[in-house]
Design a protein around this motif. Structure first.
Motif, PDB file in Angstrom:
ATOM      1  N   LEU A  66      61.995  31.934  71.767  1.00  0.00           N
ATOM      2  CA  LEU A  66      61.646  32.118  73.169  1.00  0.00           C
ATOM      3  C   LEU A  66      61.853  30.812  73.918  1.00  0.00           C
ATOM      4  N   ALA A  67      62.238  30.928  75.180  1.00  0.00           N
ATOM      5  CA  ALA A  67      62.373  29.758  76.042  1.00  0.00           C
ATOM      6  C   ALA A  67      62.152  30.209  77.482  1.00  0.00           C
ATOM      7  N   ILE A  68      61.936  29.223  78.352  1.00  0.00           N
ATOM      8  CA  ILE A  68      61.866  29.476  79.786  1.00  0.00           C
ATOM      9  C   ILE A  68      62.748  28.461  80.490  1.00  0.00           C
TER      10      ILE A  68
ATOM     11  N   GLY B 272      41.436  29.573  87.703  1.00  0.00           N
ATOM     12  CA  GLY B 272      40.278  28.852  87.193  1.00  0.00           C
ATOM     13  C   GLY B 272      40.606  28.189  85.862  1.00  0.00           C
ATOM     14  N   SER B 273      39.633  27.494  85.307  1.00  0.00           N
ATOM     15  CA  SER B 273      39.889  26.729  84.079  1.00  0.00           C
ATOM     16  C   SER B 273      40.253  27.622  82.896  1.00  0.00           C
ATOM     17  N   SER B 274      39.641  28.789  82.776  1.00  0.00           N
ATOM     18  CA  SER B 274      39.964  29.652  81.630  1.00  0.00           C
ATOM     19  C   SER B 274      41.387  30.200  81.730  1.00  0.00           C
ATOM     20  N   LYS B 275      41.774  30.589  82.921  1.00  0.00           N
ATOM     21  CA  LYS B 275      43.134  31.100  83.103  1.00  0.00           C
ATOM     22  C   LYS B 275      44.159  29.968  82.936  1.00  0.00           C
ATOM     23  N   MET B 276      43.821  28.763  83.400  1.00  0.00           N
ATOM     24  CA  MET B 276      44.721  27.612  83.233  1.00  0.00           C
ATOM     25  C   MET B 276      44.870  27.264  81.754  1.00  0.00           C
ATOM     26  N   LYS B 277      43.807  27.399  80.972  1.00  0.00           N
ATOM     27  CA  LYS B 277      43.906  27.139  79.532  1.00  0.00           C
ATOM     28  C   LYS B 277      44.847  28.132  78.865  1.00  0.00           C
ATOM     29  N   ILE B 278      44.753  29.387  79.261  1.00  0.00           N
ATOM     30  CA  ILE B 278      45.660  30.404  78.723  1.00  0.00           C
ATOM     31  C   ILE B 278      47.104  30.048  79.083  1.00  0.00           C
ATOM     32  N   LEU B 279      47.317  29.691  80.346  1.00  0.00           N
ATOM     33  CA  LEU B 279      48.662  29.339  80.803  1.00  0.00           C
ATOM     34  C   LEU B 279      49.188  28.114  80.057  1.00  0.00           C
ATOM     35  N   GLU B 280      48.399  27.077  79.950  1.00  0.00           N
ATOM     36  CA  GLU B 280      48.843  25.847  79.268  1.00  0.00           C
ATOM     37  C   GLU B 280      49.128  26.106  77.790  1.00  0.00           C
ATOM     38  N   ARG B 281      48.302  26.928  77.145  1.00  0.00           N
ATOM     39  CA  ARG B 281      48.547  27.278  75.741  1.00  0.00           C
ATOM     40  C   ARG B 281      49.862  28.041  75.616  1.00  0.00           C
ATOM     41  N   LEU B 282      50.087  28.961  76.522  1.00  0.00           N
ATOM     42  CA  LEU B 282      51.332  29.729  76.537  1.00  0.00           C
ATOM     43  C   LEU B 282      52.536  28.800  76.734  1.00  0.00           C
ATOM     44  N   LEU B 283      52.442  27.919  77.726  1.00  0.00           N
ATOM     45  CA  LEU B 283      53.548  27.008  78.025  1.00  0.00           C
ATOM     46  C   LEU B 283      53.804  26.020  76.896  1.00  0.00           C
ATOM     47  N   SER B 284      52.772  25.639  76.179  1.00  0.00           N
ATOM     48  CA  SER B 284      52.943  24.665  75.090  1.00  0.00           C
ATOM     49  C   SER B 284      53.782  25.220  73.951  1.00  0.00           C
ATOM     50  N   ASN B 285      53.905  26.532  73.885  1.00  0.00           N
ATOM     51  CA  ASN B 285      54.689  27.174  72.821  1.00  0.00           C
ATOM     52  C   ASN B 285      56.104  27.548  73.255  1.00  0.00           C
ATOM     53  N   LEU B 286      56.484  27.167  74.477  1.00  0.00           N
ATOM     54  CA  LEU B 286      57.786  27.586  75.004  1.00  0.00           C
ATOM     55  C   LEU B 286      58.655  26.391  75.383  1.00  0.00           C
TER      56      LEU B 286
END
Length: 149
Positions: free
Chosen positions: A36-38, A56-70
């Motif tokens: 996967l890539a973006i 919010g912080s919880s949604k940003m954590k989800i986003l950052e975790r997602l982005l860290s794998n791409l």
């Protein structure tokens, strides 16, 4: 499978909803067998959406975790720039090989399409704006979100 994820796919996964679980169950995107890539354009779009929607912080954590794998693919590459120009002209009906009504594509979508095309990555999206490019410039896989509602 080798996928370039469109911004709307990231949006679905940041919501961490039943919908994202259904898509993951069907596509198994984050299986280590998938590459996967973006595009850097998608990175900019998703960061702008997060700011505009006040994640919010919880949604940003989800986003950052997602982005860290791409992996993020830069667009400042001569061949991607050339592909962008060609896809734009093609979409506008300015190339002889067009067999559809001319259409305006958003500039960000053009960059994403050019990146997918150059790297021969299947573009995974929920957006039908890329359909006219399927098989001519890129391989497209469209998720029909109506199916999940």
């Amino acid at each position: 499978m080798n996928y370039l994820l469109d911004t709307n796919i990231l949006l679905i996964y940041t919501r961490n909803s039943e919908f994202s679980q259904e898509i993951e169950n069907e596509y198994n995107l984050f299986n280590p067998l998938n590459n996967l890539a973006i595009s850097v354009v998608t990175l900019g779009e998703i960061k702008a959406i997060a700011k505009k929607q006040g994640y919010g912080s919880s949604k940003m954590k989800i986003l950052e975790r997602l982005l860290s794998n791409l992996p993020v693919i830069d667009i400042n590459i001569k061949e991607i720039i050339e592909r962008y120009a060609e896809i734009d002209a093609y979409s506008q009906g300015k190339l002889q090989k067009t067999k559809f009504s001319a259409r305006n594509m958003g500039k960000n979508d053009l960059w994403i399409a050019a990146t997918s095309s150059f790297y021969e990555l299947t573009l995974l999206t929920t957006d039908n704006d890329f359909r006219h490019l399927d098989k001519s410039y890129l391989k497209l896989e469209e998720i029909d979100i109506k199916k999940y509602r």
